[in-house]
Scaffold this active site. Structure first.
Site, short mmCIF file in Angstrom:
data_model
loop_
_atom_site.label_atom_id
_atom_site.label_comp_id
_atom_site.label_asym_id
_atom_site.label_seq_id
_atom_site.Cartn_x
_atom_site.Cartn_y
_atom_site.Cartn_z
N HIS A 93 35.15 60.46 50.42
CA HIS A 93 35.47 61.79 49.62
C HIS A 93 35.09 62.85 50.32
CE1 HIS A 93 31.39 61.16 47.79
NE2 HIS A 93 31.33 62.44 47.69
N CYS A 178 57.40 58.77 26.50
CA CYS A 178 57.03 58.03 25.02
C CYS A 178 58.12 58.18 23.98
CB CYS A 178 55.52 58.60 24.27
SG CYS A 178 55.72 60.30 24.10
#
Length: 214
Positions: A93, A178
């Site tokens: 990272h 959705c």
């Protein structure tokens, strides 16, 4: 593993020189259904920039890895741990943060937004954000259900990340995955790409103007 190739941190700044290199763009996807568009987003950027990609575990449910550009490495949480064996080894990272000129999270889920606003860093993506140099540009393109977008916590979280200097690419109103109709859909990959590229080239032009004036 997709992310086994080492990351070079050379050239951390966006300095403009006589022979400018391609911009280095770190694209990241969090766990929203809009991550189905992540491969398309990577294709948009890879035609212009050097691209590395990061995926949260949730986003992997939606990303079609076979559709990713062949020259774009997709790093996962597994790579964060497998790339480090002993003291002295590079930390993924940190290396990705050093490598990138610009970071873009698209889609940014409500969950990852909350983590960033609270300073949490429990996966590769959020560890990069926690270690980010905020003198470098950072964009987010949220994607979530309309009621999640309108939740009071969302406004609070965006106030927090705005204070860090993170730029918002607003969601759009449309029929959501959705079935609901409303605001919260991620901006189209082409819009995200054009926003970031315009910003970068504007800054690069300003840099050239400063050099000329000197």
């Amino acid at each position: 593993m997709a992310g086994s190739e080492p990351v070079s941190a050379e050239g951390e700044s966006m300095a403009v020189d006589a022979a400018p290199r391609k911009p280095r763009i770190l694209l990241a996807a969090s766990g929203s259904v809009a991550a189905v568009k992540f491969a398309n987003l990577c294709h948009c950027f890879s035609e212009w920039a050097d691209v590395r990609a990061v995926s949260s575990s949730g986003s992997l449910h939606f990303i079609d890895r076979a559709s990713m550009p062949k020259d774009v490495i997709l790093y996962t949480d597994e790579d964060e741990w497998s790339s480090w064996k002993k003291l002295g080894d590079s930390v993924l990272h940190i290396e990705l943060r050093k490598w990138a000129d610009i970071m873009v999270i698209a889609p940014l889920s409500a969950n990852t937004l909350g983590k960033i606003a609270g300073g949490l860093c429990d996966n590769l993506l959020t560890c990069i954000v926690r270690a980010w140099d905020y003198s470098k540009p950072f964009f987010v393109a949220p994607a979530m259900n309309t009621l999640m977008w309108n939740n009071p916590f969302t406004e609070r979280h965006f106030i927090s990340i705005d204070e860090l200097g993170i730029s918002l690419i607003p969601p759009v109103t449309k029929r959501l995955a959705c079935g609901d109709y409303g605001n919260g859909a991620m901006a189209e990959p082409s819009t995200i790409y054009s926003t970031v590229r315009l910003f970068y080239e504007s800054k690069a032009q300003q840099g050239r103007a400063v050099v000329t004036l000197r």
